[in-house]
Write a protein that holds these residues in place. Structure first.
Motif, mmCIF file in Angstrom:
data_model
loop_
_atom_site.group_PDB
_atom_site.id
_atom_site.type_symbol
_atom_site.label_atom_id
_atom_site.label_comp_id
_atom_site.label_asym_id
_atom_site.label_seq_id
_atom_site.Cartn_x
_atom_site.Cartn_y
_atom_site.Cartn_z
ATOM 1 N N SER C 2 0.861 -1.155 0.000
ATOM 2 C CA SER C 2 0.000 0.000 0.000
ATOM 3 C C SER C 2 0.908 1.217 0.000
ATOM 4 O O SER C 2 2.118 1.096 -0.021
ATOM 5 N N GLU C 3 0.299 2.353 0.069
ATOM 6 C CA GLU C 3 1.032 3.614 0.140
ATOM 7 C C GLU C 3 2.061 3.716 -0.965
ATOM 8 O O GLU C 3 3.210 4.077 -0.753
ATOM 9 N N GLN C 4 1.667 3.309 -2.133
ATOM 10 C CA GLN C 4 2.604 3.467 -3.236
ATOM 11 C C GLN C 4 2.251 4.688 -4.054
ATOM 12 O O GLN C 4 2.694 4.836 -5.184
ATOM 13 N N ASN C 5 1.472 5.530 -3.444
ATOM 14 C CA ASN C 5 1.109 6.751 -4.152
ATOM 15 C C ASN C 5 2.334 7.648 -4.251
ATOM 16 O O ASN C 5 3.268 7.545 -3.488
ATOM 17 N N GLY C 6 2.310 8.545 -5.149
ATOM 18 C CA GLY C 6 3.408 9.496 -5.291
ATOM 19 C C GLY C 6 4.687 8.778 -5.639
ATOM 20 O O GLY C 6 5.709 8.975 -4.998
ATOM 21 N N HIS C 7 4.613 7.924 -6.617
ATOM 22 C CA HIS C 7 5.764 7.087 -6.801
ATOM 23 C C HIS C 7 6.869 7.649 -7.628
ATOM 24 O O HIS C 7 7.944 7.066 -7.721
ATOM 25 N N ALA C 8 6.601 8.784 -8.206
ATOM 26 C CA ALA C 8 7.711 9.425 -8.907
ATOM 27 C C ALA C 8 8.644 9.974 -7.851
ATOM 28 O O ALA C 8 8.233 10.516 -6.845
ATOM 29 N N HIS C 9 9.919 9.796 -8.089
ATOM 30 C CA HIS C 9 10.909 10.182 -7.116
ATOM 31 C C HIS C 9 11.420 11.559 -7.463
ATOM 32 O O HIS C 9 11.855 11.803 -8.583
ATOM 33 N N THR C 10 11.327 12.481 -6.520
ATOM 34 C CA THR C 10 11.729 13.836 -6.834
ATOM 35 C C THR C 10 13.229 13.995 -6.640
ATOM 36 O O THR C 10 13.769 13.601 -5.625
ATOM 37 N N ILE C 11 13.853 14.562 -7.629
ATOM 38 C CA ILE C 11 15.275 14.851 -7.481
ATOM 39 C C ILE C 11 15.421 16.352 -7.300
ATOM 40 O O ILE C 11 14.964 17.142 -8.119
ATOM 41 N N VAL C 12 16.029 16.715 -6.181
ATOM 42 C CA VAL C 12 16.247 18.129 -5.921
ATOM 43 C C VAL C 12 17.588 18.494 -6.526
ATOM 44 O O VAL C 12 18.572 17.794 -6.332
ATOM 45 N N GLY C 13 17.608 19.589 -7.232
ATOM 46 C CA GLY C 13 18.821 19.921 -7.968
ATOM 47 C C GLY C 13 19.763 20.827 -7.205
ATOM 48 O O GLY C 13 19.444 21.341 -6.138
ATOM 49 N N PRO C 14 20.954 21.064 -7.774
ATOM 50 C CA PRO C 14 21.995 21.859 -7.110
ATOM 51 C C PRO C 14 21.568 23.274 -6.796
ATOM 52 O O PRO C 14 22.028 23.832 -5.805
ATOM 53 N N GLY C 15 20.686 23.848 -7.625
ATOM 54 C CA GLY C 15 20.262 25.228 -7.376
ATOM 55 C C GLY C 15 19.701 25.389 -5.977
ATOM 56 O O GLY C 15 20.106 26.271 -5.209
ATOM 57 N N VAL C 16 18.776 24.516 -5.649
ATOM 58 C CA VAL C 16 18.167 24.557 -4.325
ATOM 59 C C VAL C 16 19.228 24.345 -3.261
ATOM 60 O O VAL C 16 19.292 25.065 -2.255
ATOM 61 N N TYR C 17 20.105 23.387 -3.523
ATOM 62 C CA TYR C 17 21.111 23.066 -2.512
ATOM 63 C C TYR C 17 22.004 24.267 -2.234
ATOM 64 O O TYR C 17 22.327 24.574 -1.086
ATOM 65 N N VAL C 18 22.406 24.944 -3.302
ATOM 66 C CA VAL C 18 23.278 26.111 -3.111
ATOM 67 C C VAL C 18 22.537 27.181 -2.318
ATOM 68 O O VAL C 18 23.072 27.761 -1.356
ATOM 69 N N ALA C 19 21.284 27.398 -2.677
ATOM 70 C CA ALA C 19 20.494 28.406 -1.960
ATOM 71 C C ALA C 19 20.414 28.062 -0.477
ATOM 72 O O ALA C 19 20.613 28.923 0.403
ATOM 73 N N ILE C 20 20.138 26.798 -0.194
ATOM 74 C CA ILE C 20 20.021 26.377 1.202
ATOM 75 C C ILE C 20 21.361 26.526 1.908
ATOM 76 O O ILE C 20 21.429 26.982 3.054
ATOM 77 N N LEU C 21 22.424 26.196 1.197
ATOM 78 C CA LEU C 21 23.748 26.318 1.809
ATOM 79 C C LEU C 21 23.972 27.743 2.266
ATOM 80 O O LEU C 21 24.380 27.993 3.393
ATOM 81 N N PHE C 22 23.653 28.716 1.377
ATOM 82 C CA PHE C 22 23.895 30.107 1.768
ATOM 83 C C PHE C 22 22.953 30.528 2.889
ATOM 84 O O PHE C 22 23.357 31.260 3.799
ATOM 85 N N ALA C 23 21.718 30.049 2.847
ATOM 86 C CA ALA C 23 20.791 30.368 3.949
ATOM 87 C C ALA C 23 21.343 29.856 5.271
ATOM 88 O O ALA C 23 21.311 30.550 6.293
ATOM 89 N N LEU C 24 21.892 28.632 5.242
ATOM 90 C CA LEU C 24 22.420 28.046 6.478
ATOM 91 C C LEU C 24 23.624 28.833 6.974
ATOM 92 O O LEU C 24 23.755 29.111 8.169
ATOM 93 N N LEU C 25 24.497 29.218 6.037
ATOM 94 C CA LEU C 25 25.674 29.991 6.444
ATOM 95 C C LEU C 25 25.240 31.330 7.015
ATOM 96 O O LEU C 25 25.761 31.779 8.050
ATOM 97 N N ALA C 26 24.260 31.940 6.373
ATOM 98 C CA ALA C 26 23.752 33.218 6.882
ATOM 99 C C ALA C 26 23.179 33.027 8.285
ATOM 100 O O ALA C 26 23.420 33.835 9.193
ATOM 101 N N GLY C 27 22.434 31.944 8.463
ATOM 102 C CA GLY C 27 21.863 31.653 9.788
ATOM 103 C C GLY C 27 22.956 31.512 10.831
ATOM 104 O O GLY C 27 22.829 32.017 11.954
ATOM 105 N N THR C 28 24.045 30.865 10.444
ATOM 106 C CA THR C 28 25.142 30.677 11.394
ATOM 107 C C THR C 28 25.726 32.016 11.811
ATOM 108 O O THR C 28 25.919 32.288 12.996
ATOM 109 N N VAL C 29 25.975 32.855 10.806
ATOM 110 C CA VAL C 29 26.523 34.180 11.113
ATOM 111 C C VAL C 29 25.559 34.938 12.010
ATOM 112 O O VAL C 29 25.944 35.530 13.027
#
Lengths: 253, 559, 102, 363
Positions: C2-29
């Motif tokens: 059961s629960e096989q809904n949403g079976h396409a697997h989402t791949i998050v790309g580098p753009g998001v990762y870079v954005a999050i990285l800078f957000a995290l660094l900003a948060g640290t500062v």
């Protein structure tokens, strides 16, 4: 990557493929690759929940004693080097980023990218532990390790500790408060030690993964192992984010 | 009596145990030690937990013998303390907690939901090994001097005042804890992801629901005892001071952490029992469980509420009276789902077609004993009453009523019920009934006097006691010897039945669960092909239709 | 299965990762800076709030919770809830001990 | 019965003649506790009877012979609601009733006389304010509220008097209190109920309830000649507490006269009641709560004073109605002694000790 959220099927073959033609990595008791991937992903999450509760006991103890012995905790916190702490936070966040990139490389089947990302993560992880070692050795030199000839002089007479004194101008603590800094350092070593232990385990697995990735693993579309390890690594990162805020930044003004 | 039973055994002359089954697939010790088959792991658990039960039971026997007389004249105080500590540690962490999930859960969960195996078979084997390694630590601790802290490891006694092998014992519990965690993860994932087509949540047997609830507790509560055991060890080795009042630590914090696991852990022990009882009652009254949804949700409710009640072990230990109020109130609430279950089981019998086979007798015993245990539990959760009866034999009687009267009865019911599925052979029915009755009588004789003793004020863990308590203690000890017979008898006839029991056939009880739709003992893959669940749970009409169809087809061997 | 809904697997790309990285660094500062300012009562709260924001970002994007099934989200929510229960109900005892002299 | 060995025979005779099934009710709280017990036993019995009757009657009515085919019944929301709400109601009644008793047991009345109990492995040390010390025995008068202030020197212990239905843990590092009012003179069991190590089961004793006259007699016969407060005064002097707590205008420490029971304002702005727990904390961890206007200069006495010493000091401070005694200790330490002008409140003649004991607990 112009569009950063591409939706592609995870498995190399359509769902519901016949039993006879399943890929080698599909274990016998699963019906399909998705089921297997879903299962291990969910199991990993449950494992992380147990990890969270494991740290939960320590956080509870920390909050209680911080409320009881606030002054001692402030004085203890001043002994930590905020520069090293911040640097370590940055290192760990970067390693989380490279790990996330590694997962992306695996998902999009970029072998050299994956290997590069894993190696970077590995190096950053080691860097974190290196900085931690520097910090620990400072504590050992000052006899701030609970249970091993714990020394109160930095708190009873802050001027004897000129580096810290220069920065914070702490007033001498009365003996009964100074004694409780030992609890602070107990918690410090417990929490960061548990965290470092998780890091060491993680780095060990990373080494294994680099070895396998160089041989071409994880780029066949079956990326469960990389993804799950990524979850673990990010979880360690989250724990550190809280540890940094709680242990280093109690009161710096 | 055989007219009463619903056992539909195949013709004993021609019947054979299927040649190909999980027991015969491979031979040799290694094939067992490296197995990933959930059924074989269940058998491994059965053997190891029985071993630990014998150790814990022997300690219990010595304790009861010692308590025959008010003056401690058989063993020294130190030995007595070590005996009850061993009894507690072994019985709680190495028998009650692992037995139902390890044995029946491992064996039945994949079969019941129509899966080939649990989701993570290798992890499953690992969890058995962790259990064994943890057990070895306890054995080591026992052989080289024992531990005398009681199973609760109360600080600062355990950290600063005893010289026994606390670290070994704590290490064993720590490792066995990971075994529980991995089992819990495995079960949750299996139940979520491995169900056969058509097996929706509300078609699951209630057994699965209660094991699901158990696993939630495993996953979320066990890590907290792991960390508290780590802290105990570190406190002893280097003196970190968290539980040391002279360093400013609070010994009560340990109890908070300890009971955060150990109270939900008693639900780990009883919830699987409730699942077993639901199956047994339904089957032997040939009726769907009354109020299926209520029983299913009450399992989950018990698991959830169990996390909010832990401090009721500490009402007189100096916790704040205000939070005592809160915890008492939640403890009252956790009794509600238990009451719902008891009433629903009773109502299931209404207009059923009841037979009184061994599992059913055990189930009746369970309901009675669990009701007494539950009611006395409410007394203990009541703040005022708790002051007087806590830390006395009243507590001892209460939790033995729940754990032994409840859980072990239920486990015996389950073991008898699924014995034909596990081994392919029936146990001797009349001996089974006899043992069930002996167990019930012996149990009540052992533990009911302890309620009176407790209200009289006899403290638990006492080696010497005032002479006026002797009569009741003698009664209790005599009951314990009857109880011992009640345990020995099943052990003997079950072993006997392995060779000489009647061939059971696939579905001797005419039960509806998917586990009965495959051969006994099952194949390593459980089913020749993955079944499709096209009916509700406990649908006895479906079963009749199916057997009618089978008879009409008259296929000689449908399998 | 059961629960096989949403079976396409989402791949998050580098753009998001870079954005999050800078957000995290900003948060640290930000959190380091905030700790050097005397905000009294608010200091620990702000430190925890920033930490929680950073942790949420890591959870949602690095750990893909944003694209996960409801089941995963529910499990995490349940775990966090229980974590808070452990902390808050234990603290409730310690805090209310001081309320009266019983 | 001559043929039965007298050795064996004595056991049944002994049991039959001395075989309690219910503990004596010897305190005012005991009947209340028992009433709650009877209520809960009654409810439990009714519940159990209902369940057992249901099971038995269904077993008879619907066994396979009589009722070969089961009728499938899905369930009933009405019934589920009934057996959810009725137990819930009953449990809530028990909860409220139990909470009332709990608060009653743990809230001593204002006029209770205070006795200190120190637990250690494996004995109970009882300290009466009049200076009477007891080991594993507690003498109390009937008809008088008695408050116990408990503390442990090492591990958790639990002070249990079943006949009074009262029990409280003695905790290392913190005072706990409980109270009772004994009603019937007699000797009762005193147990340690929290497992505390090897000789846990020998940490027992007797609670002797006496009529007020007998109790007075006992007090005067077993006095050590020095009341707890006097003991405390000596300690106060020998630890040089009066060097700072001397009530002079330029004193480095706050004035301790009448401090017990008052509301203090601390240096961090909080207010706190100066009770036994606070006084104990102030001796052992003085910098934790600094009174407003004073510097955190008091040294800690952790590890230097025994629990009994702390108790004596607290008892001394509790009885300080004026600065007079402190001046006296100052005199004994750094000034030549003066002759006592008037009888100070804390140190009365031993003959009047019984009265002093009764007036010991102030509000």
């Amino acid at each position: 990557m112009p569009n950063n959220q591409a939706i592609v099927p995870a498995a190399s073959e359509p769902a519901g493929a016949g039993h006879n033609e399943h890929p080698s990595y599909l274990l016998h008791h699963f019906q399909s690759v998705e089921q297997q991937a879903d299962t291990s992903n969910f199991a990993m999450w449950l494992f992380l929940l147990t990890e969270m509760m494991f740290f939960g006991g320590l956080f509870t103890a920390y909050l209680i004693y911080r409320n009881w012995y606030y002054l001692a905790f402030v004085a203890g916190s001043h002994q930590l080097n905020v520069v090293w702490g911040t640097l370590n936070t940055v290192v760990l966040i970067c390693s989380s980023f490279t790990m996330a990139m590694g997962v992306w490389c695996a998902e999009t089947r970029r072998r050299s990218g994956l290997v590069l990302c894993l190696i970077l993560t590995f190096i950053l992880g080691l860097g974190f532990l290196g900085i931690k070692t520097i910090e620990y050795s400072e504590k050992i030199e000052k006899h701030h390790v609970p249970g091993f000839h714990y020394n109160l002089s930095s708190f009873l007479d802050p001027a004897s500790d000129p580096e810290i004194f220069k920065e914070y101008h702490d007033k001498p603590l009365p003996l009964d408060i100074a004694r409780h800094t030992e609890l602070y350092f107990s918690l410090y070593f417990l929490m960061t030690g548990m965290h470092a232990l998780h890091m060491i385990i993680g780095i060990g697995i990373l080494g294994f993964m680099i070895f396998r990735a160089r041989a071409g693993a994880y780029i066949s579309g079956h990326v469960t192992f990389v993804e799950n390890f990524g979850l673990y690594w990010h979880f360690i990162d989250i724990v550190w984010i809280y540890l940094f805020a709680l242990l280093y930044l109690i009161s710096r003004h | 009596m055989s007219t009463n039973t619903i056992v539909s055994l195949p013709d004993q002359e021609t019947a054979r145990i299927p040649k190909k089954n999980f027991l015969t697939k491979e031979n040799g010790l290694l094939s067992w030690l490296l197995t990933r088959d959930h059924k074989r792991i269940a058998i491994l658990y059965l053997i190891t937990t029985t071993f630990f039960f014998i150790i814990g039971g022997a300690a219990a026997a010595l304790i009861r013998l010692e308590l025959l007389t008010p003056t401690g004249d058989m063993v020294s105080s130190d030995t007595y303390n070590k005996l009850f500590s061993i009894h507690g540690i072994i019985m709680v962490f190495f028998f009650l907690v692992p037995i139902a999930p390890g044995v029946l859960g491992n064996f039945l969960i994949p079969l019941m939901i129509g899966a080939k195996d649990v989701a993570l078979p290798r992890i499953n084997l690992l969890s058995w090994y962790l259990f064994v390694i943890g057990g070895c630590f306890e054995l080591y601790m026992m052989i080289f001097g024992g531990v005398d802290t009681g199973w609760t490891f109360t600080t600062p006694l355990s950290t600063h005042y005893v010289n026994s092998h606390v670290i070994g014992a704590a290490m064993g519990i720590f490792i066995a804890g990971f075994s529980s965690i991995l089992t819990g993860i495995n079960f949750i994932v299996t139940i979520h992801k491995m169900r056969a087509p058509g097996m929706t949540w509300f078609r699951l047997p209630l057994f699965i629901w209660s094991y699901y609830a158990t696993s939630i507790i495993f996953v979320l509560a066990t890590p907290v005892i792991a960390i508290s055991m780590v802290l105990i060890m570190l406190e002893r080795v280097i003196g970190i001071g968290l539980f040391d009042p002279t360093k400013g630590g609070d010994p009560l914090l340990f109890q908070h952490l300890f009971w955060f696991y150990s109270h939900p852990a008693v639900y780990v022990m009883i919830l699987p029992g409730m699942g077993i009882i639901s199956e047994v009652i339904s089957n032997f009254s040939r009726k769907r469980v009354f109020g299926y949804t209520a029983v299913a949700f009450s399992s989950v409710a018990i698991a959830v509420f169990s996390f909010f009640v832990w401090a009721h072990h500490m009402f007189i230990m100096g916790i704040s009276t205000y939070s005592a109020l809160l915890f008492s109130l939640f403890s009252m609430l956790v009794a509600i789902p238990s009451a719902i279950k008891v009433f629903n089981w009773s109502a299931t019998l209404y207009k059923g077609s009841i037979t009184f086979d061994t599992p059913m007798l055990y189930a009746f015993g369970f309901i009675g004993l669990f009701t007494i245990g539950g009611c006395t539990g409410v007394m203990l959760a009541t703040l005022g009453m708790d002051i007087h009866v806590t830390e006395t034999y009243f507590i001892v009687a209460h939790f033995h009523y729940v754990m032994v009267g409840g859980m072990v009865s239920a486990f015996m019911a389950g073991l008898h019920f699924w014995w034909p599925k596990m081994t392919g052979r029936m146990y001797p029915e009349s001996l089974g009934r006899l043992a069930a009755v002996i167990l019930f009588i012996g149990f009540n004789l052992t533990f009911f006097p302890q309620f009176i003793l407790g209200y009289l004020g006899m403290p638990r863990r006492y080696h010497f006691y005032p002479p006026e308590f002797q009569a009741l203690n003698v009664l209790s000890t005599s009951g314990a010897s009857i109880l011992a017979i009640g345990y020995l008898l099943p052990a003997l006839y079950l072993i006997w039945s392995l060779r000489h029991g009647a061939i059971a056939g696939n579905n001797p009880w005419q039960a509806t669960g998917l586990e009965w739709q495959t051969q006994s003992p099952p194949l390593t893959e459980n089913f020749t092909e993955i079944p499709i669940m096209d009916h509700e749970a406990y649908d006895y009409a479906w079963l009749e239709r199916q057997s009618r169809d089978n008879r009409r087809e008259e296929a000689p061997s449908a399998e | 299965m059961s629960e096989q809904n949403g079976h396409a697997h989402t791949i998050v790309g580098p753009g998001v990762y870079v954005a999050i990285l800078f957000a995290l660094l900003a948060g640290t500062v930000l959190t380091v800076w905030a700790s050097f300012v005397d905000l009294g009562f608010w200091n620990p709260i702000i430190a925890l709030a920033i930490a929680t924001t950073k942790a949420t970002l890591v959870l949602l994007y690095f750990m893909h919770v944003k694209y996960s099934t409801k089941l995963t989200k529910l499990a995490i929510a349940g775990g966090v809830f229980l974590f808070l229960t452990l902390v808050s109900m234990t603290l409730a005892d310690y805090i209310s001990r001081a309320w009266g002299s019983w | 019965m001559n043929h039965i060995s007298p050795v064996i025979w004595q056991f049944p005779v002994k049991w039959m003649t001395n075989f309690p099934l219910f503990p004596p009710e010897a305190s005012t709280i005991a009947p209340q506790m028992d009433a709650l017990l009877f209520f809960m036993v009654l409810v439990s019995l009714i519940g159990l009877t209902v369940v057992v009757l249901l099971i038995i009657s269904f077993s008879i009515l619907y066994n396979k012979k009589r009722h070969p085919v089961a009728e499938q019944i899905e369930g009933s929301i009405l019934l589920e609601a009934t057996w959810t709400i009725i137990p819930l109601g009953l449990f809530l009644v028990m909860f409220v009733w139990g909470a009332v008793i709990y608060f009653r047991v743990f809230t001593p009345p204002a006029n209770a006389m205070n006795i200190y109990v120190v637990g250690k492995q494996w004995m109970w040390k009882i300290e009466h304010p009049g200076g009477q010390h007891e080991i594993n025995a507690l003498h109390v008068p009937a008809g008088r509220a008695v408050q116990l202030t408990l503390i442990s020197q090492d591990v958790f212990h639990s002070f249990s008097i079943p006949a009074f239905r009262v029990k409280r843990e003695a905790i290392p590092g913190r005072y706990t209190t409980v109270w009772f009012e004994a009603t019937t003179p007699g000797t009762y069991h005193l147990f340690c109920t929290q497992y505390c190590g090897t000789n846990h089961s020998q940490m027992i004793g007797d609670v002797v309830v006496q009529t007020p006259e007998d109790y007075r007699k006992w007090l005067s016969n077993s006095t050590s000649g020095v009341s707890l407060a006097q003991d405390g005064e000596r300690l106060f002097a020998s630890l040089s507490c009066s060097a700072c707590h001397n009530a002079r205008p330029n004193a480095r420490g706050p004035n301790l006269a009448n401090v017990y029971g008052s509301r203090l304002t601390l240096s961090n702005g909080q207010t706190i009641t100066a009770d036994e727990a606070y006084l104990r904390q102030s001796i052992l961890n003085p910098s934790q709560h600094i009174t407003q206007g004073y510097a955190p200069i008091m040294p800690t006495y952790q590890g230097q004073i025994s629990e009994e010493g702390v108790i004596a000091l607290i008892e001394f401070i509790k009885n300080l109605n004026s600065d007079y005694r402190i001046q006296q200790t100052l005199n004994t330490t750094d000034l030549p002694p003066e002759s006592e002008g008037k009888t100070p409140p804390a140190a009365q003649a031993p003959a009047a000790k019984a009265h002093a004991t009764q007036g010991r607990v102030k509000k």
